[in-house]
Scaffold this motif. Sequence first.
Motif, short mmCIF file in Angstrom:
data_model
loop_
_atom_site.label_atom_id
_atom_site.label_comp_id
_atom_site.label_asym_id
_atom_site.label_seq_id
_atom_site.Cartn_x
_atom_site.Cartn_y
_atom_site.Cartn_z
N HIS A 39 58.16 35.18 65.19
CA HIS A 39 59.02 36.08 65.95
C HIS A 39 60.10 36.68 65.06
O HIS A 39 60.47 37.86 65.20
CB HIS A 39 59.66 35.29 67.10
CG HIS A 39 60.44 36.11 68.06
ND1 HIS A 39 59.89 37.14 68.81
CD2 HIS A 39 61.76 36.05 68.42
CE1 HIS A 39 60.82 37.67 69.58
NE2 HIS A 39 61.97 37.04 69.37
N LEU A 40 60.60 35.87 64.12
CA LEU A 40 61.68 36.32 63.24
C LEU A 40 61.16 36.77 61.87
O LEU A 40 61.96 37.16 61.01
CB LEU A 40 62.69 35.18 63.05
CG LEU A 40 63.36 34.66 64.32
CD1 LEU A 40 64.21 33.44 64.01
CD2 LEU A 40 64.19 35.75 64.98
N SER A 41 59.86 36.63 61.68
CA SER A 41 59.22 37.03 60.41
C SER A 41 59.80 36.30 59.22
O SER A 41 60.08 36.89 58.17
CB SER A 41 59.35 38.56 60.21
OG SER A 41 58.77 39.26 61.28
N GLY A 42 60.01 35.00 59.40
CA GLY A 42 60.51 34.21 58.28
C GLY A 42 60.85 32.80 58.70
O GLY A 42 60.81 32.47 59.90
N PRO A 43 61.18 31.93 57.75
CA PRO A 43 61.52 30.54 58.06
C PRO A 43 62.71 30.46 59.02
O PRO A 43 63.64 31.27 58.94
CB PRO A 43 61.88 29.94 56.69
CG PRO A 43 61.21 30.84 55.70
CD PRO A 43 61.23 32.21 56.31
N VAL A 44 62.67 29.49 59.91
CA VAL A 44 63.73 29.33 60.90
C VAL A 44 64.88 28.52 60.32
O VAL A 44 64.68 27.44 59.76
CB VAL A 44 63.19 28.62 62.16
CG1 VAL A 44 64.29 28.44 63.20
CG2 VAL A 44 62.02 29.41 62.76
N ARG A 45 66.10 29.05 60.45
CA ARG A 45 67.31 28.35 60.01
C ARG A 45 68.16 28.01 61.22
O ARG A 45 67.99 28.58 62.30
CB ARG A 45 68.09 29.24 59.04
CG ARG A 45 67.34 29.61 57.76
CD ARG A 45 68.00 30.77 57.04
NE ARG A 45 67.98 31.98 57.87
CZ ARG A 45 68.46 33.16 57.48
NH1 ARG A 45 69.03 33.27 56.30
NH2 ARG A 45 68.41 34.21 58.29
N LEU A 46 69.09 27.09 61.02
CA LEU A 46 69.98 26.69 62.12
C LEU A 46 70.76 27.87 62.66
O LEU A 46 71.05 27.96 63.85
CB LEU A 46 70.93 25.59 61.65
CG LEU A 46 70.39 24.16 61.69
CD1 LEU A 46 71.38 23.19 61.06
CD2 LEU A 46 70.08 23.75 63.13
N SER A 47 71.09 28.80 61.79
CA SER A 47 71.83 29.99 62.25
C SER A 47 70.99 30.82 63.21
O SER A 47 71.51 31.46 64.13
CB SER A 47 72.25 30.84 61.05
OG SER A 47 71.11 31.25 60.29
#
Length: 298
Positions: A39-47
């Motif tokens: 969905h975000l087109s990349g690794p998920v971060r806490l932010s």
Amino acid sequence: MAERQRWLAGLSDERRLSDKTVEAYERDTRQFLHFLTGHLSGPVRLSDIHSLRPGDLRGFLAARRKAGAGARTLGRGLAGLRSFLRHLEKKGLANAAGASAVRSPKQPKSLPKPLTDKDALTVVTHEALSEEPWIAARNAAVLTLLYGCGLRISEALDLTPSDFSGAPTALRIHGKGGKTRVVPLLAAAIDAVRAYEKLCPCHLVQDGPLFRGAKGGKLQAAIIQREMQRLRGALGLPDTATPHALRHSFATHLLAGGGDLRTIQELLGHASLSTTQVYTGVDSARLLEIYDRAHPRA
């Protein structure tokens, strides 16, 4: 994500949720993080989690629904995500308001499907189908405990010989979430267990598993489920006649016989009376009979 592992550990150690519930929450949150990666087109971060919007969660639920997940699965998944986000919120790492704004999928109303009293008695008294006498006696003992004591199959298979030492009149059952309850032990159940113990070729250690598999290890639930499947075919019972249906039958037949919901709740080990109240829908005819007999205006 380290915080997710800490949350999962807390579910098991502090909140004492069942292993199956923790496994389901782990799977649900893992699927959500995988969804966010795309969905975000990349690794998920806490932010990214901190700035989640209700639309992100609705998108996840829509994707799971498209993949074939039902309302119960989606509801459980949303409950797990809310719990995870509240954990992060307490640590100042996320905002759980977005998850609270998403409405849980409407759950279908489904009633337990118990056996008739005649069919339930036939199942637990029918000559077992196994050619090995001790295995036939074992299966009969397990099924008798499910119907006679209202046990979950996992609870029956966790019993030990020490639970039946001496002349027991009740069983102390360790159920879901570490909750303990006491269930009266019927003479028929004791007789069935004694018949199995007499024939069992395994050395039964007092604190070891009572019910053993063909190779001597702890009996697995799948074996009893297969035995029930064979009984369905032999007795012409519907597909809803499962081992767990015997537990439903226990509760429904107690209610039909005049048992009160609070007592049945205790015997089943339900945390909430609302869980037990589903059986009032199964035996509405009995409730109407009581109403007609007892209400002043009836």
